[in-house]
Design a protein around this motif. Structure first.
Motif, PDB file in Angstrom:
ATOM      1  N   GLU A 191       0.680  -1.142   0.111  1.00  0.00           N
ATOM      2  CA  GLU A 191      -0.008  -0.047   0.018  1.00  0.00           C
ATOM      3  C   GLU A 191       0.977   1.351   0.036  1.00  0.00           C
ATOM      4  O   GLU A 191       0.572   2.323  -0.866  1.00  0.00           O
ATOM      5  N   LEU A 192       1.906   1.180   0.714  1.00  0.00           N
ATOM      6  CA  LEU A 192       2.767   2.355   0.760  1.00  0.00           C
ATOM      7  C   LEU A 192       3.545   2.510  -0.562  1.00  0.00           C
ATOM      8  O   LEU A 192       3.712   3.628  -1.110  1.00  0.00           O
ATOM      9  N   GLN A 193       3.976   1.582  -1.150  1.00  0.00           N
ATOM     10  CA  GLN A 193       4.671   1.366  -2.328  1.00  0.00           C
ATOM     11  C   GLN A 193       3.722   2.047  -3.431  1.00  0.00           C
ATOM     12  O   GLN A 193       4.082   2.985  -4.380  1.00  0.00           O
ATOM     13  N   LEU A 194       2.391   1.813  -3.206  1.00  0.00           N
ATOM     14  CA  LEU A 194       1.272   2.320  -4.266  1.00  0.00           C
ATOM     15  C   LEU A 194       1.182   4.032  -4.037  1.00  0.00           C
ATOM     16  O   LEU A 194       1.074   4.445  -5.150  1.00  0.00           O
ATOM     17  N   LEU A 195       1.210   4.278  -3.005  1.00  0.00           N
ATOM     18  CA  LEU A 195       1.064   5.644  -2.559  1.00  0.00           C
ATOM     19  C   LEU A 195       2.211   6.353  -2.970  1.00  0.00           C
ATOM     20  O   LEU A 195       1.977   7.830  -3.834  1.00  0.00           O
ATOM     21  N   ILE A 196       3.392   5.978  -3.150  1.00  0.00           N
ATOM     22  CA  ILE A 196       4.465   6.670  -3.579  1.00  0.00           C
ATOM     23  C   ILE A 196       4.520   6.831  -5.107  1.00  0.00           C
ATOM     24  O   ILE A 196       4.948   7.809  -5.495  1.00  0.00           O
ATOM     25  N   GLN A 197       4.162   5.676  -5.637  1.00  0.00           N
ATOM     26  CA  GLN A 197       4.032   5.482  -7.047  1.00  0.00           C
ATOM     27  C   GLN A 197       3.002   6.605  -7.524  1.00  0.00           C
ATOM     28  O   GLN A 197       3.185   7.382  -8.592  1.00  0.00           O
ATOM     29  N   ARG A 198       2.057   6.659  -6.740  1.00  0.00           N
ATOM     30  CA  ARG A 198       0.967   7.861  -7.184  1.00  0.00           C
ATOM     31  C   ARG A 198       1.597   9.342  -6.587  1.00  0.00           C
ATOM     32  O   ARG A 198       0.578  10.329  -6.930  1.00  0.00           O
ATOM     33  N   ASN A 199       2.738   9.455  -6.276  1.00  0.00           N
ATOM     34  CA  ASN A 199       3.347  10.501  -5.978  1.00  0.00           C
ATOM     35  C   ASN A 199       2.524  11.502  -4.839  1.00  0.00           C
ATOM     36  O   ASN A 199       2.307  12.824  -4.807  1.00  0.00           O
ATOM     37  N   ILE A 200       1.925  10.698  -3.998  1.00  0.00           N
ATOM     38  CA  ILE A 200       1.278  11.207  -2.711  1.00  0.00           C
ATOM     39  C   ILE A 200       2.175  11.843  -1.648  1.00  0.00           C
ATOM     40  O   ILE A 200       3.330  10.991  -1.450  1.00  0.00           O
ATOM     41  N   GLN A 201       1.934  12.937  -1.377  1.00  0.00           N
ATOM     42  CA  GLN A 201       3.103  13.515  -0.459  1.00  0.00           C
ATOM     43  C   GLN A 201       2.599  13.184   1.050  1.00  0.00           C
ATOM     44  O   GLN A 201       1.285  13.549   1.398  1.00  0.00           O
ATOM     45  N   LEU A 202       3.096  12.192   1.795  1.00  0.00           N
ATOM     46  CA  LEU A 202       2.724  11.682   3.111  1.00  0.00           C
ATOM     47  C   LEU A 202       3.495  12.791   4.183  1.00  0.00           C
ATOM     48  O   LEU A 202       4.433  12.633   4.463  1.00  0.00           O
ATOM     49  N   LYS A 203       2.507  13.008   5.018  1.00  0.00           N
ATOM     50  CA  LYS A 203       3.088  13.939   6.314  1.00  0.00           C
ATOM     51  C   LYS A 203       2.336  12.911   7.507  1.00  0.00           C
ATOM     52  O   LYS A 203       1.257  12.689   7.375  1.00  0.00           O
ATOM     53  N   GLN A 204       2.975  13.197   8.406  1.00  0.00           N
ATOM     54  CA  GLN A 204       2.715  12.362   9.553  1.00  0.00           C
ATOM     55  C   GLN A 204       1.918  10.952   9.404  1.00  0.00           C
ATOM     56  O   GLN A 204       1.139  10.488   9.989  1.00  0.00           O
ATOM     57  N   LEU A 205       3.015  10.167   8.695  1.00  0.00           N
ATOM     58  CA  LEU A 205       2.561   8.928   8.539  1.00  0.00           C
ATOM     59  C   LEU A 205       2.781   8.075   9.402  1.00  0.00           C
ATOM     60  O   LEU A 205       3.875   8.063  10.429  1.00  0.00           O
ATOM     61  N   GLU A 206       1.604   7.162   9.650  1.00  0.00           N
ATOM     62  CA  GLU A 206       1.780   6.162  10.946  1.00  0.00           C
ATOM     63  C   GLU A 206       1.185   4.937  10.373  1.00  0.00           C
ATOM     64  O   GLU A 206       0.126   4.769   9.640  1.00  0.00           O
ATOM     65  N   ILE A 207       1.939   3.887  10.583  1.00  0.00           N
ATOM     66  CA  ILE A 207       1.419   2.270  10.388  1.00  0.00           C
ATOM     67  C   ILE A 207       1.135   1.663  11.602  1.00  0.00           C
ATOM     68  O   ILE A 207       2.057   1.789  12.448  1.00  0.00           O
ATOM     69  N   LYS A 208       0.097   1.008  11.953  1.00  0.00           N
ATOM     70  CA  LYS A 208      -0.124   0.237  13.034  1.00  0.00           C
ATOM     71  C   LYS A 208      -0.761  -0.984  12.986  1.00  0.00           C
ATOM     72  O   LYS A 208      -1.596  -1.041  11.880  1.00  0.00           O
ATOM     73  N   GLY A 209      -0.442  -1.979  13.682  1.00  0.00           N
ATOM     74  CA  GLY A 209      -0.863  -3.350  13.614  1.00  0.00           C
ATOM     75  C   GLY A 209      -2.290  -3.512  13.850  1.00  0.00           C
ATOM     76  O   GLY A 209      -2.777  -2.680  14.781  1.00  0.00           O
ATOM     77  N   GLU A 210      -3.137  -4.502  13.548  1.00  0.00           N
ATOM     78  CA  GLU A 210      -4.563  -4.860  13.910  1.00  0.00           C
ATOM     79  C   GLU A 210      -4.506  -4.777  15.732  1.00  0.00           C
ATOM     80  O   GLU A 210      -3.556  -5.145  16.214  1.00  0.00           O
ATOM     81  N   THR A 211      -5.590  -4.329  15.882  1.00  0.00           N
ATOM     82  CA  THR A 211      -5.598  -4.450  17.484  1.00  0.00           C
ATOM     83  C   THR A 211      -6.391  -5.540  17.854  1.00  0.00           C
ATOM     84  O   THR A 211      -7.416  -6.128  17.263  1.00  0.00           O
ATOM     85  N   LEU A 212      -6.185  -6.094  19.224  1.00  0.00           N
ATOM     86  CA  LEU A 212      -6.837  -7.268  19.495  1.00  0.00           C
ATOM     87  C   LEU A 212      -8.461  -6.997  19.821  1.00  0.00           C
ATOM     88  O   LEU A 212      -9.174  -7.887  19.295  1.00  0.00           O
ATOM     89  N   LYS A 213      -8.789  -5.750  20.158  1.00  0.00           N
ATOM     90  CA  LYS A 213     -10.138  -5.402  20.213  1.00  0.00           C
ATOM     91  C   LYS A 213     -10.961  -5.539  18.909  1.00  0.00           C
ATOM     92  O   LYS A 213     -12.182  -6.403  18.959  1.00  0.00           O
ATOM     93  N   ARG A 214     -10.388  -5.102  18.042  1.00  0.00           N
ATOM     94  CA  ARG A 214     -11.005  -5.110  16.424  1.00  0.00           C
ATOM     95  C   ARG A 214     -11.161  -6.517  15.958  1.00  0.00           C
ATOM     96  O   ARG A 214     -11.999  -7.233  15.396  1.00  0.00           O
ATOM     97  N   TYR A 215     -10.037  -7.465  16.314  1.00  0.00           N
ATOM     98  CA  TYR A 215      -9.910  -8.885  16.045  1.00  0.00           C
ATOM     99  C   TYR A 215     -11.007  -9.664  16.680  1.00  0.00           C
ATOM    100  O   TYR A 215     -11.747 -10.464  16.057  1.00  0.00           O
ATOM    101  N   VAL A 216     -11.188  -9.465  18.059  1.00  0.00           N
ATOM    102  CA  VAL A 216     -12.040 -10.046  18.753  1.00  0.00           C
ATOM    103  C   VAL A 216     -13.590  -9.794  18.325  1.00  0.00           C
ATOM    104  O   VAL A 216     -14.428 -10.491  18.397  1.00  0.00           O
ATOM    105  N   GLU A 217     -13.803  -8.389  18.207  1.00  0.00           N
ATOM    106  CA  GLU A 217     -15.018  -8.087  17.753  1.00  0.00           C
ATOM    107  C   GLU A 217     -15.383  -8.680  16.389  1.00  0.00           C
ATOM    108  O   GLU A 217     -16.744  -9.176  16.224  1.00  0.00           O
ATOM    109  N   GLY A 218     -14.509  -8.796  15.649  1.00  0.00           N
ATOM    110  CA  GLY A 218     -14.975  -9.820  14.158  1.00  0.00           C
ATOM    111  C   GLY A 218     -15.162 -11.022  14.643  1.00  0.00           C
ATOM    112  O   GLY A 218     -15.955 -11.828  13.814  1.00  0.00           O
TER     113      GLY A 218
END
Length: 281
Positions: free
Chosen positions: A246-273
């Protein structure tokens, strides 16, 4: 340390646990989750030898070790002061000399003459935790361990738990607040209708999906919306199975990324699923 082989239990012809099999290693911390009626309490009682399974075996490496237990709703002898209650419990384990230490570690040294039944839920949980540790268990089982604790007490509890894990004590936690337990445990056992539906490392769950969030110029809004991003308070967000791609795709589309954050799946969301799937949604 502990191995359960094909444990099953029924009450009045109604199956509560079916073919429960898992291994727990020394120093491992396991989160036991499941909806009400999934069989969590029954499984804990079998491990504690408060119930006998109908089928299957429970095997310990070496002799059966001492087990500490912090219940969700403890019962206290109301006519005892806090000091008397601590003295009584410690005497069962031959540890009466540790009364002062337990009082101090539980933050109750100035309330030792107060009746134990007048403790708040959070204070009682801290006290029972310190009593359980004083008995030098190899396995500590806790039911809703942070219930009633304020934020500072929870932070202190997490530090204390990390310290005892370093000593090789195994931990089994059940709670209705997976977001808190995520920091305390490294493996999830999820029960559904008496069966282990998920047995997975917490770290593996975090890698399942990742959330990407960033700020960028408004000129890219339409493109980002077409790529599945949402916009909230000026921040674009998206859940993805492959953050690198996904990050590679954004860079290819020349999206200027500011305050970029990448976070893992949370246990709460997983259990809700898991809960939604279990309800047939």
């Amino acid at each position: 340390m502990l191995m359960l082989h094909h444990i099953s239990k029924s009450f009045h012809g109604q199956s509560v646990l079916r073919d429960i099999t898992f291994r727990m290693s020394e120093g491992e911390s396991i989160l036991l989750l499941g909806a009400n009626g999934a069989g969590k309490s029954t499984l804990i009682k079998i491990i504690l030898r408060m119930l006998q399974q109908d089928h299957g075996e429970m095997e310990w490496s070496g002799t059966r070790p001492r087990i500490g237990y912090v219940p969700q709703s403890p019962s206290i002898m109301g006519n005892l002061t806090i000091r008397q209650f601590i003295s009584y419990v410690l005497s069962l384990h031959g540890k009466r000399s540790q009364i002062s230490t337990v009082l101090k570690d539980a933050g109750l040294d100035e309330k030792s003459k107060m009746l134990a039944e007048n403790l708040s839920t959070g204070q009682m949980k801290r006290l029972l935790f310190r009593l359980a540790i004083a008995a030098k268990p190899k396995l500590l089982i806790m039911d809703e361990p942070t219930a009633g604790m304020d934020l500072e007490a929870k932070r202190l509890f997490r530090r204390q738990l990390s310290a005892i894990r370093a000593d090789g004590i195994g931990i089994l936690v059940t709670t209705h607040i997976p977001s808190e337990a995520e920091e305390l445990t490294d493996r999830l056992l999820y029960l559904e209708s008496g069966v282990i539906r998920v047995d997975r490392a917490i770290e593996d769950i975090r890698r399942l999906r990742q959330s990407i969030s960033f700020r960028t110029d408004s000129k890219d809004e339409k493109l980002l919306f077409s790529l599945g991003y949402t916009l909230r308070d000026g921040v674009f967000q998206k859940l993805t199975d492959d953050a690198d791609k996904e990050l590679q795709l954004l860079i290819q589309r020349n999206i200027q990324l500011k305050q970029l954050e990448i976070k893992g799946e949370t246990l709460k969301r997983y259990v809700e699923g898991l809960n939604r799937k279990g309800a047939g949604l």
